[in-house]
Scaffold this motif. Structure first.
Motif, PDB file in Angstrom:
ATOM      1  N   VAL A 262       0.847  -1.186   0.000  1.00  0.00           N
ATOM      2  CA  VAL A 262       0.000   0.000   0.000  1.00  0.00           C
ATOM      3  C   VAL A 262       0.887   1.242   0.000  1.00  0.00           C
ATOM      4  O   VAL A 262       1.807   1.357   0.814  1.00  0.00           O
ATOM      5  CB  VAL A 262      -0.947   0.008   1.223  1.00  0.00           C
ATOM      6  CG1 VAL A 262      -1.844   1.237   1.206  1.00  0.00           C
ATOM      7  CG2 VAL A 262      -1.794  -1.265   1.238  1.00  0.00           C
ATOM      8  N   VAL A 263       0.602   2.175  -0.919  1.00  0.00           N
ATOM      9  CA  VAL A 263       1.379   3.415  -1.020  1.00  0.00           C
ATOM     10  C   VAL A 263       0.422   4.583  -1.199  1.00  0.00           C
ATOM     11  O   VAL A 263      -0.683   4.423  -1.719  1.00  0.00           O
ATOM     12  CB  VAL A 263       2.377   3.369  -2.204  1.00  0.00           C
ATOM     13  CG1 VAL A 263       3.402   2.271  -2.007  1.00  0.00           C
ATOM     14  CG2 VAL A 263       1.645   3.186  -3.523  1.00  0.00           C
ATOM     15  N   PRO A 264       0.818   5.778  -0.753  1.00  0.00           N
ATOM     16  CA  PRO A 264      -0.005   6.970  -1.007  1.00  0.00           C
ATOM     17  C   PRO A 264       0.180   7.468  -2.433  1.00  0.00           C
ATOM     18  O   PRO A 264       1.301   7.502  -2.948  1.00  0.00           O
ATOM     19  CB  PRO A 264       0.516   7.985   0.018  1.00  0.00           C
ATOM     20  CG  PRO A 264       1.925   7.570   0.253  1.00  0.00           C
ATOM     21  CD  PRO A 264       1.979   6.076   0.098  1.00  0.00           C
ATOM     22  N   MET A 265      -0.900   7.851  -3.066  1.00  0.00           N
ATOM     23  CA  MET A 265      -0.814   8.346  -4.437  1.00  0.00           C
ATOM     24  C   MET A 265      -0.285   9.778  -4.472  1.00  0.00           C
ATOM     25  O   MET A 265      -0.350  10.510  -3.482  1.00  0.00           O
ATOM     26  CB  MET A 265      -2.195   8.292  -5.106  1.00  0.00           C
ATOM     27  CG  MET A 265      -3.270   9.037  -4.346  1.00  0.00           C
ATOM     28  SD  MET A 265      -4.879   9.012  -5.154  1.00  0.00           S
ATOM     29  CE  MET A 265      -4.735  10.437  -6.214  1.00  0.00           C
ATOM     30  N   GLN A 266       0.305  10.147  -5.610  1.00  0.00           N
ATOM     31  CA  GLN A 266       0.820  11.492  -5.870  1.00  0.00           C
ATOM     32  C   GLN A 266       1.938  11.899  -4.915  1.00  0.00           C
ATOM     33  O   GLN A 266       2.196  13.087  -4.719  1.00  0.00           O
ATOM     34  CB  GLN A 266      -0.315  12.522  -5.849  1.00  0.00           C
ATOM     35  CG  GLN A 266      -1.340  12.295  -6.941  1.00  0.00           C
ATOM     36  CD  GLN A 266      -2.459  13.299  -6.930  1.00  0.00           C
ATOM     37  OE1 GLN A 266      -2.673  13.990  -5.935  1.00  0.00           O
ATOM     38  NE2 GLN A 266      -3.192  13.401  -8.030  1.00  0.00           N
ATOM     39  N   LEU A 267       2.593  10.921  -4.307  1.00  0.00           N
ATOM     40  CA  LEU A 267       3.788  11.168  -3.502  1.00  0.00           C
ATOM     41  C   LEU A 267       4.895  10.243  -4.010  1.00  0.00           C
ATOM     42  O   LEU A 267       4.626   9.088  -4.373  1.00  0.00           O
ATOM     43  CB  LEU A 267       3.527  10.904  -2.016  1.00  0.00           C
ATOM     44  CG  LEU A 267       2.597  11.884  -1.291  1.00  0.00           C
ATOM     45  CD1 LEU A 267       2.410  11.448   0.154  1.00  0.00           C
ATOM     46  CD2 LEU A 267       3.141  13.314  -1.346  1.00  0.00           C
ATOM     47  N   GLU A 268       6.137  10.750  -4.006  1.00  0.00           N
ATOM     48  CA  GLU A 268       7.231   9.927  -4.519  1.00  0.00           C
ATOM     49  C   GLU A 268       7.584   8.821  -3.530  1.00  0.00           C
ATOM     50  O   GLU A 268       7.779   9.079  -2.336  1.00  0.00           O
ATOM     51  CB  GLU A 268       8.459  10.792  -4.802  1.00  0.00           C
ATOM     52  CG  GLU A 268       9.581   9.989  -5.442  1.00  0.00           C
ATOM     53  CD  GLU A 268      10.747  10.850  -5.874  1.00  0.00           C
ATOM     54  OE1 GLU A 268      11.683  10.315  -6.478  1.00  0.00           O
ATOM     55  OE2 GLU A 268      10.725  12.066  -5.601  1.00  0.00           O
ATOM     56  N   ILE A 269       7.657   7.607  -4.040  1.00  0.00           N
ATOM     57  CA  ILE A 269       7.992   6.434  -3.238  1.00  0.00           C
ATOM     58  C   ILE A 269       9.377   5.947  -3.659  1.00  0.00           C
ATOM     59  O   ILE A 269       9.645   5.779  -4.852  1.00  0.00           O
ATOM     60  CB  ILE A 269       6.964   5.306  -3.441  1.00  0.00           C
ATOM     61  CG1 ILE A 269       5.535   5.838  -3.319  1.00  0.00           C
ATOM     62  CG2 ILE A 269       7.221   4.175  -2.459  1.00  0.00           C
ATOM     63  CD1 ILE A 269       5.212   6.454  -1.983  1.00  0.00           C
TER      64      ILE A 269
ATOM     65  N   ILE B 244      -3.553   4.604  -2.667  1.00  0.00           N
ATOM     66  CA  ILE B 244      -4.714   5.226  -2.030  1.00  0.00           C
ATOM     67  C   ILE B 244      -4.346   6.660  -1.647  1.00  0.00           C
ATOM     68  O   ILE B 244      -3.180   7.061  -1.751  1.00  0.00           O
ATOM     69  CB  ILE B 244      -5.165   4.429  -0.785  1.00  0.00           C
ATOM     70  CG1 ILE B 244      -4.006   4.299   0.217  1.00  0.00           C
ATOM     71  CG2 ILE B 244      -5.678   3.048  -1.177  1.00  0.00           C
ATOM     72  CD1 ILE B 244      -4.357   3.540   1.485  1.00  0.00           C
ATOM     73  N   ASN B 245      -5.329   7.436  -1.200  1.00  0.00           N
ATOM     74  CA  ASN B 245      -5.021   8.811  -0.812  1.00  0.00           C
ATOM     75  C   ASN B 245      -4.239   8.827   0.506  1.00  0.00           C
ATOM     76  O   ASN B 245      -4.182   7.829   1.226  1.00  0.00           O
ATOM     77  CB  ASN B 245      -6.303   9.653  -0.719  1.00  0.00           C
ATOM     78  CG  ASN B 245      -7.278   9.112   0.300  1.00  0.00           C
ATOM     79  OD1 ASN B 245      -6.946   8.947   1.470  1.00  0.00           O
ATOM     80  ND2 ASN B 245      -8.498   8.823  -0.140  1.00  0.00           N
ATOM     81  N   THR B 246      -3.645   9.958   0.807  1.00  0.00           N
ATOM     82  CA  THR B 246      -2.735  10.056   1.953  1.00  0.00           C
ATOM     83  C   THR B 246      -3.435   9.773   3.276  1.00  0.00           C
ATOM     84  O   THR B 246      -2.883   9.090   4.156  1.00  0.00           O
ATOM     85  CB  THR B 246      -2.090  11.450   1.985  1.00  0.00           C
ATOM     86  OG1 THR B 246      -1.483  11.733   0.727  1.00  0.00           O
ATOM     87  CG2 THR B 246      -1.032  11.530   3.071  1.00  0.00           C
ATOM     88  N   LYS B 247      -4.645  10.285   3.450  1.00  0.00           N
ATOM     89  CA  LYS B 247      -5.371  10.072   4.700  1.00  0.00           C
ATOM     90  C   LYS B 247      -5.662   8.592   4.911  1.00  0.00           C
ATOM     91  O   LYS B 247      -5.467   8.056   6.024  1.00  0.00           O
ATOM     92  CB  LYS B 247      -6.672  10.875   4.684  1.00  0.00           C
ATOM     93  CG  LYS B 247      -7.474  10.765   5.970  1.00  0.00           C
ATOM     94  CD  LYS B 247      -8.731  11.631   5.917  1.00  0.00           C
ATOM     95  CE  LYS B 247      -9.535  11.494   7.210  1.00  0.00           C
ATOM     96  NZ  LYS B 247     -10.772  12.317   7.163  1.00  0.00           N
ATOM     97  N   SER B 248      -6.101   7.910   3.868  1.00  0.00           N
ATOM     98  CA  SER B 248      -6.368   6.475   3.985  1.00  0.00           C
ATOM     99  C   SER B 248      -5.087   5.699   4.254  1.00  0.00           C
ATOM    100  O   SER B 248      -5.089   4.707   4.999  1.00  0.00           O
ATOM    101  CB  SER B 248      -7.034   5.964   2.706  1.00  0.00           C
ATOM    102  OG  SER B 248      -8.265   6.617   2.487  1.00  0.00           O
ATOM    103  N   PHE B 249      -3.968   6.160   3.684  1.00  0.00           N
ATOM    104  CA  PHE B 249      -2.693   5.484   3.934  1.00  0.00           C
ATOM    105  C   PHE B 249      -2.280   5.614   5.395  1.00  0.00           C
ATOM    106  O   PHE B 249      -1.821   4.635   6.009  1.00  0.00           O
ATOM    107  CB  PHE B 249      -1.618   6.052   3.015  1.00  0.00           C
ATOM    108  CG  PHE B 249      -0.243   5.516   3.284  1.00  0.00           C
ATOM    109  CD1 PHE B 249       0.110   4.237   2.875  1.00  0.00           C
ATOM    110  CD2 PHE B 249       0.691   6.271   3.974  1.00  0.00           C
ATOM    111  CE1 PHE B 249       1.370   3.731   3.142  1.00  0.00           C
ATOM    112  CE2 PHE B 249       1.954   5.776   4.235  1.00  0.00           C
ATOM    113  CZ  PHE B 249       2.297   4.497   3.822  1.00  0.00           C
TER     114      PHE B 249
END
Length: 228
Positions: free
Chosen positions: A143-150, A214-219
């Motif tokens: 699971v990773v947050p979307m629109q953030l660099e991983i 998923i979005n940051t809050k859900s992550f």
């Protein structure tokens, strides 16, 4: 996911994959133009019977067929080098995930959080839920947050594996004793599937990869509830 009968790439879920697809289309366009010119020249040679007494001293033709291919190669090389640099660049990652390839499953460690680590095995066919993909679904998705660099740190514990997710434009070898690095950013939410792309043993085709963006809050909720 690809569709039945699909012959092109999967839909891009990252900016790098979008640029890879664009470069692929650019290269095919150049290739089409080259094949068209060469085909016309061959056809003209077979159909016509031209006699030119100066053909042995055709410096102009030699200049053209030397410079033109060089320009074509330059048109292909410059975008290729740019994308090669982009795929290898990791600027300011928000989260680091360490991936370890085993025979035959993946382990994930979220090094920015305490005790967030898991093993990811393929879900057996008998345990699949309606809508799950056979040989691609896993018991624990990454699971990773979307629109953030991983940032991915990739290695292996036994033999050489390859962590590959086509929709993200990511393919990195997992080599024992070596730590490889790559960065990616998902542009949209979703579940993106991949498989080990290295022939690593008898169950090589049964160690899939599932990345859930998923979005940051859900992550953050997922991280908070991970050990509960």
């Amino acid at each position: 996911m690809p569709n039945w009968g699909q012959v092109m790439f999967q839909d891009a879920a990252s900016s790098v994959m979008f640029q890879l697809i664009s470069f692929h289309d650019h290269a095919l366009l150049v290739l089409t133009l080259v094949l068209t010119v060469v085909s016309y020249a061959l056809l003209a040679l077979m159909v016509n019977k031209h006699v030119n007494r100066y053909i042995m001293e055709a410096q102009t033709i030699e200049t053209v067929w030397t410079i033109l291919p060089a320009l074509i190669l330059l048109v292909l090389a410059l975008p290729s080098l740019r994308i090669l640099y982009i795929t290898d660049e990791v600027s300011q990652p928000s989260i680091t995930v360490k991936t370890i390839g085993h025979q035959w499953y993946w382990s994930y460690e979220y090094t920015d959080f305490m005790n967030v680590e898991m093993d990811s095995y393929m879900t057996p066919t008998s345990d699949l839920m309606p809508g799950d993909y056979r040989l691609l679904e896993v018991d624990n998705r990454m699971v990773v947050p979307m629109q953030l660099e991983i940032r991915m740190l990739i290695t292996a514990a036994d033999v050489i594996h390859s962590w590959t997710v086509p929709a993200l434009g990511v393919k990195v070898d997992a080599v024992p004793g070596r730590l490889n690095q790559i960065g990616f950013t998902t542009t949209q939410p979703g579940i993106f599937y991949g498989q080990c792309s290295e022939i690593c043993g008898a169950n090589h085709s049964f160690m899939p990869i599932a990345v859930e963006a998923i979005n940051t809050k859900s992550f953050m909720n997922w991280v908070s509830n991970f050990n509960q």
